[in-house]
Structure formats: structure tokens, C-alpha cells
Design a protein around this motif. Structure first.
Motif, mmCIF file in Angstrom:
data_model
loop_
_atom_site.group_PDB
_atom_site.id
_atom_site.type_symbol
_atom_site.label_atom_id
_atom_site.label_comp_id
_atom_site.label_asym_id
_atom_site.label_seq_id
_atom_site.Cartn_x
_atom_site.Cartn_y
_atom_site.Cartn_z
ATOM 1 N N ALA A 88 0.959 -2.664 8.535
ATOM 2 C CA ALA A 88 0.547 -3.950 7.781
ATOM 3 C C ALA A 88 -0.622 -3.766 6.615
ATOM 4 C CB ALA A 88 0.079 -5.047 8.500
ATOM 5 N N GLU A 89 -1.569 -2.894 6.877
ATOM 6 C CA GLU A 89 -2.634 -2.536 6.167
ATOM 7 C C GLU A 89 -1.977 -1.725 4.918
ATOM 8 O OE1 GLU A 89 -5.956 0.903 6.406
ATOM 9 O OE2 GLU A 89 -6.127 -0.626 7.904
ATOM 10 N N THR A 90 -1.278 -1.146 4.848
ATOM 11 C CA THR A 90 -0.478 -0.303 3.928
ATOM 12 C C THR A 90 0.191 -1.077 3.168
ATOM 13 O OG1 THR A 90 -0.433 1.625 5.411
ATOM 14 C CG2 THR A 90 0.940 1.658 3.329
ATOM 15 N N LYS A 91 0.930 -2.059 3.730
ATOM 16 C CA LYS A 91 1.514 -3.250 2.756
ATOM 17 C C LYS A 91 0.488 -4.136 2.061
ATOM 18 C CE LYS A 91 5.654 -3.816 5.988
ATOM 19 N NZ LYS A 91 6.429 -4.699 6.483
ATOM 20 N N GLU A 92 -0.428 -4.396 2.673
ATOM 21 C CA GLU A 92 -1.590 -5.116 1.941
ATOM 22 C C GLU A 92 -1.936 -4.451 0.807
ATOM 23 O OE1 GLU A 92 -4.335 -6.686 4.692
ATOM 24 O OE2 GLU A 92 -2.938 -7.441 6.204
ATOM 25 N N GLN A 93 -2.414 -3.205 0.918
ATOM 26 C CA GLN A 93 -2.898 -2.394 -0.087
ATOM 27 C C GLN A 93 -1.922 -2.431 -1.373
ATOM 28 O OE1 GLN A 93 -3.703 1.644 1.785
ATOM 29 N NE2 GLN A 93 -5.721 0.999 2.430
#
Length: 151
Positions: free
Chosen positions: A40-45
Motif C-alpha cells: 500500500a505504501e508503494t501504491k501511495e507513493q
């Protein structure tokens, strides 16, 4: 002595070789919803990159992330399917490991010419095109997603 590379290494090579074309045809925002293996963190970035720098920069970030990361078994097939499902079938054709569906050079040229023509005519189209007149037809032909149509 022969050098054997894994299917994932071959896929990463496809991304590297066809990077400009894949970036050009990939729509990152809807694609992220289908990439279940990404944290999820990668998608947010990547989503922030879309907002701040645009689709092309976000596509570059996504492809670099995929090339450098360690992903679960089957991620390459998931990525190709996600491209197809998210409205980027042309991008998917470039990274299919079988290479049986690559666009022909004449097809690429025709597409590039149409894109160039659209860029040249964009100011006139923006001034004179009435969205109400073309919205339903574009949606019916699969040129727009539900999200595009609502916007």
C-alpha cells in the motif's frame, strides 16, 4: 558456457527494452488498483507522483519499482493482466513474455502519427468539441472507463 536467465529476469529485460512504449501507453492510476502484490505504501507513493508530476513520471516510478523489487511468484503475469484490465492493452502487448502479440512497425507508426495529429489539433478540439456529443460513444467503444466517464 551458456547463461540462463530466469523468467523474471527476462520480463525485467522486456520492461527495459520497451520502456518508452510501455510508459506512453500505460495509465497508472487505474492500474494500481489491480496490482495486489504491491504494498500500500508503494501504491501511495506512485499515486502522489501522478498528482505532482503526471502519468509519465508515475509510470517511470512504477516500472523502476518493478525492476528493482522482489515480488511474489506470478507477479509478471499479474502485471500483464492488470495492464489489460485497467485500460492499457497496448502496453500489455509489449511486456507479454511470449512476444507473440507485439505491434508491427507499421502499426506503431500509424499510432504515433495519429497521436501527433491529435497533439497538433488539440487546441482546436478543446475549443470546439462538445463532450456531451461524444461521451457516450467513446464509453461504448471502450475508449473510456467508468471513472473517465464520470470525470
Amino acid at each position: 558456457m551458456s547463461i540462463v536467465c530466469s523468467a523474471e529476469d527476462s520480463f525485467r529485460n522486456l520492461i527495459s527494452i520497451f520502456r518508452p512504449r510501455v510508459k506512453m501507453y500505460m495509465q497508472v492510476e487505474p492500474l494500481l488498483d489491480h496490482l495486489f502484490f504491491l504494498p500500500a505504501e508503494t501504491k501511495e507513493q506512485i499515486s502522489r507522483k501522478i498528482t505532482t508530476c503526471g502519468n509519465t513520471s508515475a509510470a517511470e516510478m512504477l516500472l523502476s519499482t518493478l525492476e528493482q523489487g522482489e515480488w511474489p511468484l506470478g507477479w509478471t503475469q499479474m502485471f500483464v493482466e492488470a495492464l489489460e484490465r485497467s485500460g492499457s492493452p497496448l502496453a500489455a502487448r509489449y511486456v507479454k513474455p511470449t512476444l507473440t502479440d507485439l505491434p508491427s512497425p507499421s502499426s506503431e507508426t500509424a499510432h504515433d502519427e495519429c497521436l501527433h495529429l491529435l497533439n497538433l489539433l488539440q487546441p482546436t478540439l478543446v475549443d470546439k468539441l462538445l463532450i456531451i456529443d461524444v461521451l457516450d460513444t467513446c464509453f461504448e467503444k471502450g475508449l473510456l472507463t467508468v471513472e473517465d466517464r464520470n470525470r
